[in-house]
Enzyme design. Structure first.
Site, PDB file in Angstrom:
ATOM      1  N   HIS A  90       0.798  -1.222   0.000  1.00  0.00           N
ATOM      2  CA  HIS A  90       0.000   0.000   0.000  1.00  0.00           C
ATOM      3  C   HIS A  90       0.835   1.278   0.000  1.00  0.00           C
ATOM      4  CE1 HIS A  90      -3.551   2.466   0.946  1.00  0.00           C
ATOM      5  NE2 HIS A  90      -2.705   3.179   1.672  1.00  0.00           N
ATOM      6  N   HIS A 142      -2.804   3.918  -3.043  1.00  0.00           N
ATOM      7  CA  HIS A 142      -2.255   2.579  -3.307  1.00  0.00           C
ATOM      8  C   HIS A 142      -1.821   2.533  -4.788  1.00  0.00           C
ATOM      9  CE1 HIS A 142      -2.344  -1.849  -2.142  1.00  0.00           C
ATOM     10  NE2 HIS A 142      -1.840  -1.801  -3.369  1.00  0.00           N
ATOM     11  N   HIS A 144      -1.451   2.287  -8.387  1.00  0.00           N
ATOM     12  CA  HIS A 144      -2.321   1.706  -9.408  1.00  0.00           C
ATOM     13  C   HIS A 144      -2.326   2.561 -10.668  1.00  0.00           C
ATOM     14  CE1 HIS A 144      -5.051   4.804  -7.820  1.00  0.00           C
ATOM     15  NE2 HIS A 144      -5.754   4.667  -8.933  1.00  0.00           N
ATOM     16  N   GLN A 146      -4.654   2.681 -14.721  1.00  0.00           N
ATOM     17  CA  GLN A 146      -5.982   2.368 -15.251  1.00  0.00           C
ATOM     18  C   GLN A 146      -5.953   2.016 -16.728  1.00  0.00           C
ATOM     19  OE1 GLN A 146      -9.334   4.896 -13.922  1.00  0.00           O
ATOM     20  NE2 GLN A 146      -7.786   6.229 -13.005  1.00  0.00           N
TER      21      GLN A 146
END
Ligand code: ZN
Ligand code: ZN
Ligand code: FE
Length: 323
Positions: A90, A142, A144, A146
């Site tokens: 995280h 966190h 990430h 897309q």
């Protein structure tokens, strides 16, 4: 309230706008459990990286019927939106903090998604992008990125493809291959190069620390990259992002990056895959914003020169390579 998710056509600019009121209910920096951490209802346990369906998608495989308008044009918001959870950790700050082989693994997952998307009849384009920094509105920290699988070619890419095709018809060469040769010859804007990949600040950069990463060989689709190509891209991405992070002492630079490639299933001889990274920090405390001239007029202003900022980046990227 009515559930709306549809495409609306801007007849003046000739481009689609994605409209959805589902996202109104999106969590904003939740102080409770992170939905991307291991053990959450969405993620489960025992993974290195994951691709999840976006819970608040702009586009979906079963979109509601678009509203009908007597004058304006609308269409189905048909497509798919995914979240790439890049690591179980995280509190990692950035993609560049992951080891190269881990980033390669993430890229392989993304390539598999692109292969899957190629089989969908609605899918015209596969756009992978990453937004970094609370300053630019990233709601979940966190690590990430897309993916949007769209039923149309995003307008900026369509414009690049049109101009690339015109050059090809006139000169008979891929303009991107020509740009790469030019940059390698001049060298002043190059910030990274190895046997397979090159990264440079474009001559026509818009954002303060903009970098484009290209494969040296002509490739137009992500699905054409083999394992060693992906490993090369991982190293280039990691190194350039690490360099960006170290430009300012106080805090890491906010950025957006996006993968530009050919439309799905259309390996074009005149369009060359590349990653565009827009480093948005002007200095320690100042962000470049798209404002009057950029938003209102559509043309960017650049408060320095790309050559000067390339020098800065070449230095910080060099330090990352030493580590
Ligand atoms: Zn988390
Ligand atoms: Zn090319
Ligand atoms: Fe591009």
């Amino acid at each position: 309230m009515k559930n709306i998710s549809e495409l609306r056509w801007d007849p003046l600019l000739g481009e689609w706008v994605l409209v959805s009121n589902l996202r109104t209910f999106r969590p904003w920096l939740p102080s409770t459990a992170c939905p991307f951490c291991p053990g959450s209802p969405e993620t489960g346990q025992g993974w290195k990286a994951l691709i999840l369906k976006n819970k608040f998608p702009m586009l979906s495989e079963e979109p509601p019927s678009p509203s009908r308008h007597v004058f304006y044009k609308t269409d189905l918001a048909e497509g798919a939106c995914f979240v790439v959870v890049e690591t179980p950790e995280h509190s990692l700050d950035d993609l560049s903090d992951l080891p190269i082989n881990h980033i390669t693994y993430v890229l392989e997952l993304i390539k598999d998604k692109a292969i899957e998307a190629s089989t969908r009849s609605y899918a015209k384009y596969f756009l992978w992008f990453r937004n970094k920094g609370v300053e630019i509105g990233v709601s979940l920290t966190h690590p990430h990125s897309q993916i949007y699988v769209t039923p149309f070619i995003p307008v900026k890419i369509e414009r690049e493809i049109d101009n690339s095709r015109r050059y090809y018809e006139r000169v008979g060469k891929c303009i991107h291959c020509e740009i790469i040769s030019q940059e390698l010859m001049e060298w002043v804007r190059v910030i990274y190069k190895d046997e397979g990949w090159v990264a440079f600040t474009p001559f026509y950069a818009r954002w303060p620390f903009e970098v484009h990463i290209y494969p040296l060989r002509h490739v137009s689709l992500l699905t054409e990259l083999n394992r060693s190509d992906l490993a090369g891209l991982s190293k280039a991405l990691k190194t350039v992002l690490c360099g960006l992070k170290n430009v300012f002492k106080k805090k890491p630079m906010p950025y957006v990056f996006v993968l530009h490639q050919s439309p799905l299933n259309e390996a074009l001889p005149y369009y060359h895959l590349h990653v565009e990274i827009y480093g948005m920090g002007m200095d320690e405390d100042k962000l470049k914003h798209a404002a009057g001239m950029e938003l209102g007029g559509g043309n960017f202003t650049y408060d320095s020169t790309p050559e000067l900022n390339a020098l800065t980046l070449r230095k910080t990227v060099g330090e990352c390579l030493k580590e």
